[in-house]
Motif scaffolding. Structure first.
Motif, PDB file in Angstrom:
ATOM      1  N   ASP A 230     -41.076  33.352  33.714  1.00 11.69           N
ATOM      2  CA  ASP A 230     -41.125  32.188  33.040  1.00 11.69           C
ATOM      3  C   ASP A 230     -42.540  32.104  32.384  1.00 11.69           C
ATOM      4  OD1 ASP A 230     -39.304  31.208  35.036  1.00 11.69           O
ATOM      5  OD2 ASP A 230     -39.825  31.068  36.398  1.00 11.69           O
ATOM      6  N   ILE A 231     -43.832  32.582  32.649  1.00 11.05           N
ATOM      7  CA  ILE A 231     -45.270  33.042  31.674  1.00 11.05           C
ATOM      8  C   ILE A 231     -44.202  33.124  30.555  1.00 11.05           C
ATOM      9  CG2 ILE A 231     -46.645  34.332  30.788  1.00 11.05           C
ATOM     10  CD1 ILE A 231     -47.670  34.392  34.575  1.00 11.05           C
ATOM     11  N   ARG A 232     -43.893  33.854  30.362  1.00  9.83           N
ATOM     12  CA  ARG A 232     -43.245  34.352  29.151  1.00  9.83           C
ATOM     13  C   ARG A 232     -42.399  33.228  28.353  1.00  9.83           C
ATOM     14  NH1 ARG A 232     -39.108  37.345  25.550  1.00  9.83           N
ATOM     15  NH2 ARG A 232     -40.284  38.131  23.683  1.00  9.83           N
ATOM     16  N   VAL A 233     -41.074  33.216  28.362  1.00 10.17           N
ATOM     17  CA  VAL A 233     -40.651  31.502  28.686  1.00 10.17           C
ATOM     18  C   VAL A 233     -41.789  30.630  27.926  1.00 10.17           C
ATOM     19  CG1 VAL A 233     -38.689  29.824  28.397  1.00 10.17           C
ATOM     20  CG2 VAL A 233     -38.457  32.374  29.689  1.00 10.17           C
ATOM     21  N   LYS A 234     -42.355  29.563  28.751  1.00  9.80           N
ATOM     22  CA  LYS A 234     -43.187  28.738  28.632  1.00  9.80           C
ATOM     23  C   LYS A 234     -44.060  29.174  26.985  1.00  9.80           C
ATOM     24  CE  LYS A 234     -47.715  26.315  30.410  1.00  9.80           C
ATOM     25  NZ  LYS A 234     -48.325  26.521  31.564  1.00  9.80           N
ATOM     26  N   ALA A 235     -44.657  30.132  27.292  1.00  4.80           N
ATOM     27  CA  ALA A 235     -45.146  30.501  26.065  1.00  4.80           C
ATOM     28  C   ALA A 235     -44.784  30.930  24.639  1.00  4.80           C
ATOM     29  CB  ALA A 235     -45.848  32.218  26.364  1.00  4.80           C
ATOM     30  N   LEU A 236     -43.789  31.329  24.774  1.00  6.28           N
ATOM     31  CA  LEU A 236     -42.493  31.216  23.767  1.00  6.28           C
ATOM     32  C   LEU A 236     -41.980  29.828  23.163  1.00  6.28           C
ATOM     33  CD1 LEU A 236     -40.025  34.689  24.416  1.00  6.28           C
ATOM     34  CD2 LEU A 236     -42.359  33.950  22.619  1.00  6.28           C
ATOM     35  N   VAL A 237     -42.364  29.185  23.965  1.00  5.89           N
ATOM     36  CA  VAL A 237     -41.463  27.582  22.998  1.00  5.89           C
ATOM     37  C   VAL A 237     -42.696  26.926  22.681  1.00  5.89           C
ATOM     38  CG1 VAL A 237     -41.078  25.558  24.195  1.00  5.89           C
ATOM     39  CG2 VAL A 237     -39.393  26.940  25.459  1.00  5.89           C
ATOM     40  N   GLU A 238     -43.563  27.394  23.315  1.00 10.65           N
ATOM     41  CA  GLU A 238     -45.335  26.669  22.472  1.00 10.65           C
ATOM     42  C   GLU A 238     -45.304  27.236  21.884  1.00 10.65           C
ATOM     43  OE1 GLU A 238     -48.736  27.348  25.633  1.00 10.65           O
ATOM     44  OE2 GLU A 238     -47.998  25.774  26.906  1.00 10.65           O
ATOM     45  N   TYR A 239     -45.116  28.687  21.282  1.00  7.49           N
ATOM     46  CA  TYR A 239     -45.761  29.322  20.170  1.00  7.49           C
ATOM     47  C   TYR A 239     -44.289  28.946  18.985  1.00  7.49           C
ATOM     48  CZ  TYR A 239     -45.812  32.913  16.815  1.00  7.49           C
ATOM     49  OH  TYR A 239     -45.496  34.028  15.837  1.00  7.49           O
ATOM     50  N   ILE A 240     -43.553  28.887  19.154  1.00  2.76           N
ATOM     51  CA  ILE A 240     -41.583  28.394  18.667  1.00  2.76           C
ATOM     52  C   ILE A 240     -42.681  26.631  17.881  1.00  2.76           C
ATOM     53  CG2 ILE A 240     -40.070  28.007  18.332  1.00  2.76           C
ATOM     54  CD1 ILE A 240     -39.628  30.618  20.204  1.00  2.76           C
ATOM     55  N   ILE A 241     -42.547  25.511  18.931  1.00  2.00           N
ATOM     56  CA  ILE A 241     -43.043  24.546  18.603  1.00  2.00           C
ATOM     57  C   ILE A 241     -44.484  24.458  17.648  1.00  2.00           C
ATOM     58  CG2 ILE A 241     -43.966  22.219  19.956  1.00  2.00           C
ATOM     59  CD1 ILE A 241     -42.314  23.036  22.263  1.00  2.00           C
ATOM     60  N   ASN A 242     -45.163  25.255  17.942  1.00  2.00           N
ATOM     61  CA  ASN A 242     -46.678  25.216  17.027  1.00  2.00           C
ATOM     62  C   ASN A 242     -46.361  25.468  15.885  1.00  2.00           C
ATOM     63  OD1 ASN A 242     -48.259  24.124  18.954  1.00  2.00           O
ATOM     64  ND2 ASN A 242     -48.756  26.093  19.918  1.00  2.00           N
ATOM     65  N   ASN A 243     -45.301  26.546  15.809  1.00  3.77           N
ATOM     66  CA  ASN A 243     -45.289  27.025  14.692  1.00  3.77           C
ATOM     67  C   ASN A 243     -44.165  25.946  13.404  1.00  3.77           C
ATOM     68  OD1 ASN A 243     -45.779  30.345  13.153  1.00  3.77           O
ATOM     69  ND2 ASN A 243     -45.704  30.106  15.603  1.00  3.77           N
ATOM     70  N   LEU A 244     -42.978  25.125  13.914  1.00  3.25           N
ATOM     71  CA  LEU A 244     -42.410  24.447  13.863  1.00  3.25           C
ATOM     72  C   LEU A 244     -43.162  23.296  13.072  1.00  3.25           C
ATOM     73  CD1 LEU A 244     -39.210  24.004  16.044  1.00  3.25           C
ATOM     74  CD2 LEU A 244     -39.422  24.805  13.373  1.00  3.25           C
ATOM     75  N   CYS A 245     -44.249  22.339  14.314  1.00  4.02           N
ATOM     76  CA  CYS A 245     -45.065  21.793  13.607  1.00  4.02           C
ATOM     77  C   CYS A 245     -46.075  21.900  12.365  1.00  4.02           C
ATOM     78  CB  CYS A 245     -45.751  21.533  14.564  1.00  4.02           C
ATOM     79  SG  CYS A 245     -45.266  20.455  16.084  1.00  4.02           S
ATOM     80  N   TYR A 246     -46.194  23.651  12.443  1.00  2.00           N
ATOM     81  CA  TYR A 246     -47.116  23.848  11.273  1.00  2.00           C
ATOM     82  C   TYR A 246     -46.406  23.706   9.930  1.00  2.00           C
ATOM     83  CZ  TYR A 246     -49.692  26.518   8.367  1.00  2.00           C
ATOM     84  OH  TYR A 246     -50.374  27.346   6.887  1.00  2.00           O
ATOM     85  N   ASN A 247     -45.233  24.292  10.304  1.00  4.04           N
ATOM     86  CA  ASN A 247     -44.382  24.272   9.201  1.00  4.04           C
ATOM     87  C   ASN A 247     -43.951  23.003   7.984  1.00  4.04           C
ATOM     88  OD1 ASN A 247     -44.238  26.946   8.289  1.00  4.04           O
ATOM     89  ND2 ASN A 247     -42.338  27.425  10.140  1.00  4.04           N
ATOM     90  N   ILE A 248     -43.232  21.839   9.167  1.00  6.96           N
ATOM     91  CA  ILE A 248     -43.249  20.588   8.663  1.00  6.96           C
ATOM     92  C   ILE A 248     -44.454  19.802   8.475  1.00  6.96           C
ATOM     93  CG2 ILE A 248     -42.501  18.416   9.914  1.00  6.96           C
ATOM     94  CD1 ILE A 248     -41.141  20.026  12.096  1.00  6.96           C
ATOM     95  N   MET A 249     -45.643  19.899   8.809  1.00  4.83           N
ATOM     96  CA  MET A 249     -46.475  19.651   8.156  1.00  4.83           C
ATOM     97  C   MET A 249     -46.995  19.905   6.919  1.00  4.83           C
ATOM     98  SD  MET A 249     -47.959  17.008  10.502  1.00  4.83           S
ATOM     99  CE  MET A 249     -49.202  17.026   9.164  1.00  4.83           C
ATOM    100  N   TYR A 250     -46.560  21.555   6.772  1.00  9.35           N
ATOM    101  CA  TYR A 250     -47.124  21.744   5.458  1.00  9.35           C
ATOM    102  C   TYR A 250     -45.790  21.361   4.605  1.00  9.35           C
ATOM    103  CZ  TYR A 250     -47.449  26.073   2.006  1.00  9.35           C
ATOM    104  OH  TYR A 250     -47.316  26.530   0.584  1.00  9.35           O
ATOM    105  N   GLN A 251     -44.620  21.451   4.449  1.00  5.40           N
ATOM    106  CA  GLN A 251     -43.804  21.111   3.658  1.00  5.40           C
ATOM    107  C   GLN A 251     -43.909  19.909   3.583  1.00  5.40           C
ATOM    108  OE1 GLN A 251     -41.229  23.139   2.235  1.00  5.40           O
ATOM    109  NE2 GLN A 251     -42.620  24.653   3.673  1.00  5.40           N
ATOM    110  N   LYS A 252     -44.217  18.782   4.123  1.00  5.79           N
ATOM    111  CA  LYS A 252     -44.891  17.139   4.078  1.00  5.79           C
ATOM    112  C   LYS A 252     -45.764  17.403   3.272  1.00  5.79           C
ATOM    113  CE  LYS A 252     -43.136  14.702   7.849  1.00  5.79           C
ATOM    114  NZ  LYS A 252     -43.431  14.020   9.141  1.00  5.79           N
ATOM    115  N   ARG A 253     -47.381  18.128   3.301  1.00  7.65           N
ATOM    116  CA  ARG A 253     -48.154  18.378   2.538  1.00  7.65           C
ATOM    117  C   ARG A 253     -47.807  17.970   1.149  1.00  7.65           C
ATOM    118  NH1 ARG A 253     -50.962  19.448   6.803  1.00  7.65           N
ATOM    119  NH2 ARG A 253     -50.684  21.830   6.772  1.00  7.65           N
ATOM    120  N   LYS A 254     -46.868  19.601   1.250  1.00  8.37           N
ATOM    121  CA  LYS A 254     -46.535  20.286  -0.110  1.00  8.37           C
ATOM    122  C   LYS A 254     -45.651  18.995  -1.018  1.00  8.37           C
ATOM    123  CE  LYS A 254     -43.862  24.726  -2.146  1.00  8.37           C
ATOM    124  NZ  LYS A 254     -43.223  25.137  -1.712  1.00  8.37           N
TER     125      LYS A 254
END
Length: 267
Positions: A230-254
């Motif tokens: 459970d600890i790893r799954v939760k951490a992976l979900v947060e990691y993936i979401i944060n990366n997706l959000c960052y990439n989306i924001m980066y593409q929008k700014r670009k």
């Protein structure tokens, strides 16, 4: 595949933790602001077969971590490599101060600056009273220092506590190195969390993601835990979401930047 790569990379480093050379730093050739050091050690002892030929000789080493004190002896954990330009070097993964067991070495160790208020004269008085077992006797019971000339009750308390803290700190850094953390990461982590790091690693290593790369933490976690915990799954979900959000924001700014440049050129 990325996780597998990190595991293999750091697995090799952990294996090197069992090999070491021991001696005194004779010269520092380079010392960078990031802690990267190139130096020369005169080797007295080694359990590394490849480096055994350097016993009673000097050996160049590279290391990233805290500065060295040339008055002290060190044990350097790592491996012997051949640099294409500079020849044979010892690639150091971790370093620890070797507690001396002879009178002269103990005096140098105690008066090296590691322990507040202890100079050569006071260190000599300590060794004269306690002998070659001085360090272990002090750690065992601070009252063994009573009667030493030049030592107040406050200094006795301070030296005892600092010796214990120094030993605990070295043990903690070696523990972190054995897990796969670099010396620089270990120093940063211990300075922030101290002995609480044991509890953090045991309960949720991913809490260290602001200090250490997530993929590296994940690699270390997988050595001892189930990939579906459970600890790893939760951490992976947060990691993936944060990366997706960052990439989306980066593409929008670009895209916004490109549109603004187009408008500027058309104007």
């Amino acid at each position: 595949e990325v996780v597998r790569f990190f595991f293999l990379f750091y697995y090799d480093k952990i294996m090197f933790m069992n090999k070491f050379v021991e001696g005194k730093i004779s010269k520092i050739l380079y010392e960078g602001n990031n802690g990267y050091t190139v130096g020369i050690i005169r080797v007295f002892k080694s359990d590394d077969e490849e480096a055994s030929e350097f016993i009673h000789k000097t050996l160049t080493f590279t290391y990233t971590g805290s500065p060295f004190n040339k008055e002290l002896s060190y044990r350097l954990y790592g491996s012997l490599i051949e640099h294409p330009r500079f020849g044979m070097q010892y690639n150091v993964v971790s370093a620890e101060v070797v507690e001396p067991d002879d009178k002269e070495g103990i005096i140098m160790y105690l008066s090296s600056g590691l322990f507040k208020g202890i100079g050569v004269k006071t260190a000599t008085n300590i060794v004269e009273k306690l002998g070659e077992n001085a360090i272990s006797l002090i750690k065992e019971d601070k009252n063994n220092l009573r009667g030493v000339r030049g030592l107040s009750l406050a200094k006795i308390e301070s030296l005892h506590d600092e010796l214990l803290a120094h030993a605990a700190s070295q043990e903690l850094i070696l523990y972190l190195n054995s897990l796969g953390f670099s010396t620089k990461e270990s120093l940063n982590i211990t300075s922030k969390y101290g002995a609480n790091i044991y509890k953090i690693i045991d309960s949720d290593i991913y809490k260290l993601k602001s200090e250490v790369d997530f993929l590296k933490l994940d690699t270390i976690y997988l050595k001892e835990h189930d990939e579906n915990s459970d600890i790893r799954v939760k951490a992976l979900v947060e990691y993936i979401i944060n990366n997706l959000c960052y990439n989306i924001m980066y593409q929008k700014r670009k895209r916004k930047y490109i549109m603004e440049k187009h408008v500027e050129l058309l104007s």
